[in-house]
Write an enzyme that holds these catalytic residues in place. Structure first.
Site, PDB file in Angstrom:
ATOM      1  N   ASN A 251      -5.499   4.727  -8.414  1.00 23.44           N
ATOM      2  CA  ASN A 251      -6.104   3.501  -7.877  1.00 23.44           C
ATOM      3  C   ASN A 251      -6.814   2.753  -9.006  1.00 23.44           C
ATOM      4  O   ASN A 251      -7.422   3.362  -9.902  1.00 23.44           O
ATOM      5  CB  ASN A 251      -7.045   3.785  -6.697  1.00 23.44           C
ATOM      6  CG  ASN A 251      -8.108   4.828  -6.956  1.00 23.44           C
ATOM      7  OD1 ASN A 251      -7.939   5.714  -7.782  1.00 23.44           O
ATOM      8  ND2 ASN A 251      -9.210   4.725  -6.239  1.00 23.44           N
TER       9      ASN A 251
ATOM     10  N   GLU B 248      -9.434  -0.268  -9.342  1.00 19.38           N
ATOM     11  CA  GLU B 248     -10.354  -1.140  -8.594  1.00 19.38           C
ATOM     12  C   GLU B 248     -10.733  -2.370  -9.394  1.00 19.38           C
ATOM     13  O   GLU B 248     -10.400  -2.497 -10.587  1.00 19.38           O
ATOM     14  CB  GLU B 248     -11.592  -0.329  -8.193  1.00 19.38           C
ATOM     15  CG  GLU B 248     -11.218   0.828  -7.274  1.00 19.38           C
ATOM     16  CD  GLU B 248     -12.404   1.557  -6.679  1.00 19.38           C
ATOM     17  OE1 GLU B 248     -13.547   1.423  -7.188  1.00 19.38           O
ATOM     18  OE2 GLU B 248     -12.175   2.278  -5.685  1.00 19.38           O
TER      19      GLU B 248
ATOM     20  N   CYS C  58      -2.633   4.188   3.025  1.00 25.01           N
ATOM     21  CA  CYS C  58      -3.117   3.103   3.888  1.00 25.01           C
ATOM     22  C   CYS C  58      -1.915   2.326   4.443  1.00 25.01           C
ATOM     23  O   CYS C  58      -0.769   2.511   4.007  1.00 25.01           O
ATOM     24  CB  CYS C  58      -4.064   2.177   3.124  1.00 25.01           C
ATOM     25  SG  CYS C  58      -3.230   1.044   1.980  1.00 25.01           S
TER      26      CYS C  58
ATOM     27  N   CYS D 218       0.233   0.431   1.891  1.00 24.08           N
ATOM     28  CA  CYS D 218       1.060   1.325   1.070  1.00 24.08           C
ATOM     29  C   CYS D 218       2.217   1.890   1.879  1.00 24.08           C
ATOM     30  O   CYS D 218       3.319   2.080   1.356  1.00 24.08           O
ATOM     31  CB  CYS D 218       0.215   2.442   0.468  1.00 24.08           C
ATOM     32  SG  CYS D 218      -0.856   1.842  -0.857  1.00 24.08           S
TER      33      CYS D 218
ATOM     34  N   CYS E 283      -4.102   0.409  -4.689  1.00 22.03           N
ATOM     35  CA  CYS E 283      -4.087   1.850  -4.388  1.00 22.03           C
ATOM     36  C   CYS E 283      -3.166   2.598  -5.352  1.00 22.03           C
ATOM     37  O   CYS E 283      -2.215   2.024  -5.910  1.00 22.03           O
ATOM     38  CB  CYS E 283      -3.581   2.106  -2.979  1.00 22.03           C
ATOM     39  SG  CYS E 283      -4.644   1.498  -1.678  1.00 22.03           S
TER      40      CYS E 283
ATOM     41  N   GLU F  26      -0.833   4.689  -4.696  1.00 16.72           N
ATOM     42  CA  GLU F  26       0.572   4.714  -4.257  1.00 16.72           C
ATOM     43  C   GLU F  26       1.311   3.469  -4.738  1.00 16.72           C
ATOM     44  O   GLU F  26       2.438   3.548  -5.229  1.00 16.72           O
ATOM     45  CB  GLU F  26       0.647   4.765  -2.729  1.00 16.72           C
ATOM     46  CG  GLU F  26       0.046   6.009  -2.109  1.00 16.72           C
ATOM     47  CD  GLU F  26      -1.433   5.871  -1.782  1.00 16.72           C
ATOM     48  OE1 GLU F  26      -2.184   5.246  -2.562  1.00 16.72           O
ATOM     49  OE2 GLU F  26      -1.840   6.411  -0.740  1.00 16.72           O
TER      50      GLU F  26
HETATM   51  N1  THU Z   1      -7.139   4.501  -2.059  1.00 16.57           N
HETATM   52  C1  THU Z   1      -5.929   4.795  -2.622  1.00 16.57           C
HETATM   53  O1  THU Z   1      -5.711   4.564  -3.819  1.00 16.57           O
HETATM   54  N2  THU Z   1      -4.985   5.348  -1.836  1.00 16.57           N
HETATM   55  C2  THU Z   1      -5.184   5.737  -0.548  1.00 16.57           C
HETATM   56  O2  THU Z   1      -4.277   6.251   0.075  1.00 16.57           O
HETATM   57  C3  THU Z   1      -6.475   5.519   0.090  1.00 16.57           C
HETATM   58  C4  THU Z   1      -7.429   4.682  -0.666  1.00 16.57           C
HETATM   59  C5  THU Z   1      -8.205   3.974  -2.922  1.00 16.57           C
HETATM   60  C6  THU Z   1      -8.527   2.537  -2.764  1.00 16.57           C
HETATM   61  C7  THU Z   1      -9.950   2.501  -3.287  1.00 16.57           C
HETATM   62  O3  THU Z   1      -9.923   2.378  -4.710  1.00 16.57           O
HETATM   63  C8  THU Z   1     -10.521   3.865  -2.958  1.00 16.57           C
HETATM   64  O4  THU Z   1      -9.400   4.683  -2.669  1.00 16.57           O
HETATM   65  C9  THU Z   1     -11.476   3.866  -1.804  1.00 16.57           C
HETATM   66  O5  THU Z   1     -10.902   3.330  -0.673  1.00 16.57           O
END
Ligand code: THU
Length: 137
Positions: free
Chosen positions: A47, A49, A92, A95, A58, A60
């Site tokens: 991920n 941010e 999510c 994704c 994310c 994925e």
């Molecule tokens: N996140 C992912 O990268 N993949 C997931 O399946 C769930 C959430 C990340 C997004 C964000 O950077 C952090 O997790 C908190 O939500």
């Protein structure tokens, strides 16, 4: 093609490794993903941010975009590792939609904080009636 439990385990370990590269100073919630592609190549992602929170990508989708931009458009299996979670975190909704674009739905998805507690589902279990494969029939 059927993916063995050992291969899924290996893929999950690669996702755990990818989580170490996570850029998540805002949530402090690292996530890693690993994709097994049609030619057995593996693409990982974390991920990423942003200070404008909604721009976060994310793990994925990072992995999918890396694979597709390298010419790989068919996913055999997916692993997602969220090592700091206290429950198995599945992909999510966004994704799930992006992953199904590049799979017939039979791809296995393994997700969890650690291998002992990981959950295995197929993509079509996580995202049925995806409005892509139904239309193609
Ligand atoms: N996140 C992912 O990268 N993949 C997931 O399946 C769930 C959430 C990340 C997004 C964000 O950077 C952090 O997790 C908190 O939500």
């Amino acid at each position: 093609m059927t993916v063995s439990d050992d291969t899924l385990k290996e893929l999950f370990n690669k996702a755990l490794d990818a989580a170490k590269k996570s850029y998540s100073p805002y949530s402090r919630f690292p996530v890693g993903a690993a994709l097994l592609m049609e030619d057995n190549s593996i693409y990982t992602g974390c991920n990423v941010e942003n200070r404008s929170y909604g721009l976060t990508n994310c793990a994925e989708r990072t992995a999918v975009f890396k694979a597709v931009s390298d010419g790989h458009t068919s996913i055999q299996a997916v692993a997602i590792a969220a090592p700091k979670a206290d429950y198995p975190v599945g992909p999510c909704g966004a994704c799930r939609q992006v992953l199904t674009e590049f799979s017939d739905g039979k791809a296995k998805v393994i997700f969890g904080n650690k291998i002992e507690k990981a959950v295995v589902k197929t993509l079509e279990e996580l995202y049925p009636f995806d409005s892509l494969h139904e239309l193609a029939n």
